[in-house]
Design a protein around this motif. Structure first.
Motif, mmCIF file in Angstrom:
data_model
loop_
_atom_site.group_PDB
_atom_site.id
_atom_site.type_symbol
_atom_site.label_atom_id
_atom_site.label_comp_id
_atom_site.label_asym_id
_atom_site.label_seq_id
_atom_site.Cartn_x
_atom_site.Cartn_y
_atom_site.Cartn_z
ATOM 1 N N GLY A 8 53.254 105.532 -104.165
ATOM 2 C CA GLY A 8 52.388 106.063 -105.213
ATOM 3 C C GLY A 8 51.827 107.442 -104.946
ATOM 4 N N GLY A 9 52.119 107.995 -103.785
ATOM 5 C CA GLY A 9 51.637 109.333 -103.503
ATOM 6 C C GLY A 9 52.361 110.374 -104.340
ATOM 7 N N GLY A 10 51.850 111.596 -104.287
ATOM 8 C CA GLY A 10 52.496 112.673 -105.036
ATOM 9 C C GLY A 10 51.602 113.881 -105.142
ATOM 10 N N LEU A 11 51.997 114.774 -106.050
ATOM 11 C CA LEU A 11 51.262 116.008 -106.301
ATOM 12 C C LEU A 11 50.487 115.871 -107.602
ATOM 13 N N VAL A 12 49.209 116.199 -107.550
ATOM 14 C CA VAL A 12 48.361 116.086 -108.735
ATOM 15 C C VAL A 12 47.380 117.254 -108.747
ATOM 16 N N GLN A 13 46.961 117.656 -109.928
ATOM 17 C CA GLN A 13 45.971 118.728 -110.035
ATOM 18 C C GLN A 13 44.573 118.180 -109.761
ATOM 19 N N ALA A 14 43.714 119.072 -109.340
ATOM 20 C CA ALA A 14 42.320 118.687 -109.111
ATOM 21 C C ALA A 14 41.745 118.078 -110.396
ATOM 22 N N LYS A 87 40.150 115.853 -105.475
ATOM 23 C CA LYS A 87 39.776 117.194 -105.044
ATOM 24 C C LYS A 87 40.820 117.720 -104.056
ATOM 25 N N PRO A 88 40.949 119.017 -103.909
ATOM 26 C CA PRO A 88 41.901 119.544 -102.921
ATOM 27 C C PRO A 88 41.654 118.997 -101.517
ATOM 28 N N GLU A 89 40.426 118.731 -101.188
ATOM 29 C CA GLU A 89 40.113 118.196 -99.847
ATOM 30 C C GLU A 89 40.547 116.746 -99.659
ATOM 31 N N ASP A 90 41.028 116.115 -100.717
ATOM 32 C CA ASP A 90 41.602 114.767 -100.589
ATOM 33 C C ASP A 90 43.068 114.824 -100.142
ATOM 34 N N THR A 91 43.617 116.006 -100.063
ATOM 35 C CA THR A 91 45.006 116.161 -99.635
ATOM 36 C C THR A 91 45.189 115.641 -98.213
ATOM 37 N N ALA A 92 46.123 114.708 -98.057
ATOM 38 C CA ALA A 92 46.356 114.079 -96.753
ATOM 39 C C ALA A 92 47.506 113.090 -96.880
ATOM 40 N N VAL A 93 47.938 112.590 -95.735
ATOM 41 C CA VAL A 93 48.809 111.418 -95.723
ATOM 42 C C VAL A 93 47.893 110.199 -95.700
ATOM 43 N N TYR A 94 48.132 109.287 -96.623
ATOM 44 C CA TYR A 94 47.307 108.094 -96.744
ATOM 45 C C TYR A 94 48.042 106.902 -96.136
ATOM 46 N N TYR A 95 47.325 106.175 -95.283
ATOM 47 C CA TYR A 95 47.886 105.041 -94.569
ATOM 48 C C TYR A 95 47.161 103.754 -94.953
ATOM 49 N N THR A 121 48.910 115.168 -102.398
ATOM 50 C CA THR A 121 48.601 116.590 -102.423
ATOM 51 C C THR A 121 47.869 116.904 -103.714
ATOM 52 N N VAL A 122 46.678 117.504 -103.582
ATOM 53 C CA VAL A 122 45.864 117.855 -104.739
ATOM 54 C C VAL A 122 45.778 119.367 -104.821
ATOM 55 N N SER A 123 46.282 119.913 -105.896
ATOM 56 C CA SER A 123 46.281 121.366 -106.066
ATOM 57 C C SER A 123 45.033 121.813 -106.821
#
Length: 124
Positions: A8-14, A87-95, A121-123
Motif C-alpha cells: 500500500g505504500g507509494g507517492l502522495v502529495q502533502a 506531511k513530507p516528514e512522514d516520508t519513510a519506509v514503514y514496517y 513518499t510524501v511530496s
C-alpha cells in the motif's frame, strides 16, 4: 513462525492519504499485538502506532496522533494503517511488526516478527 508482508505504500502529495496493509501468515497472529514503525533515510527506526490482539487498545506516537489510525481484521490476519493529512516528514519506509507476548508497546526490541517494509513518499 509468522511472516508479515506490507503493501500500500507509494507517492502522495502533502495532505493526501494512504492505507497500508500488513498481511500475516500463521494462525496465531490473531493472538499477537501488532505495531507499525518507520525509518527515514539517515534516521533510526521509530515507533508509529500499535494495537492489541483484540483491537481494543491502541497507542500512537505524538507525531501521528489524530492523523493516523491503526486497525486489524483478525479474520483476514491483516493489520491496517490509515494515514491522512500526510506531511513530507512522514516520508519513510514503514514496517509492520508483531509481538507474541501481546504487548502494546513502543519498544522496537519487544517485537518478534517484522515485515520487509513499504516505501511511503510524501511530496510537498
Amino acid at each position: 513462525q509468522v511472516q508479515l508482508v506490507e503493501s500500500g505504500g507509494g507517492l502522495v502529495q502533502a495532505g493526501g492519504s494512504l492505507r497500508l496493509s500488513c498481511a500475516a501468515s500463521g494462525r496465531t497472529f490473531s493472538n499477537y499485538a501488532a505495531g507499525w514503525f518507520r525509518q527515514a533515510p539517515g534516521k533510526e527506526r521509530e515507533f508509529v502506532t500499535a494495537i492489541s490482539w483484540s483491537g481494543g487498545s491502541t497507542y500512537y506516537a505524538a507525531s501521528v496522533k489524530g492523523r493516523f489510525t491503526i486497525s486489524r481484521d483478525n479474520a483476514k490476519n491483516t493489520v491496517y494503517l490509515q494515514m491522512n493529512s500526510l506531511k513530507p516528514e512522514d516520508t519513510a519506509v514503514y514496517y509492520c511488526a508483531a509481538d507474541r507476548a501481546g504487548r502494546v508497546t513502543t519498544l522496537r526490541h519487544s517485537y518478534d516478527y517484522w515485515g520487509q517494509g513499504t516505501q511511503v513518499t510524501v511530496s510537498s
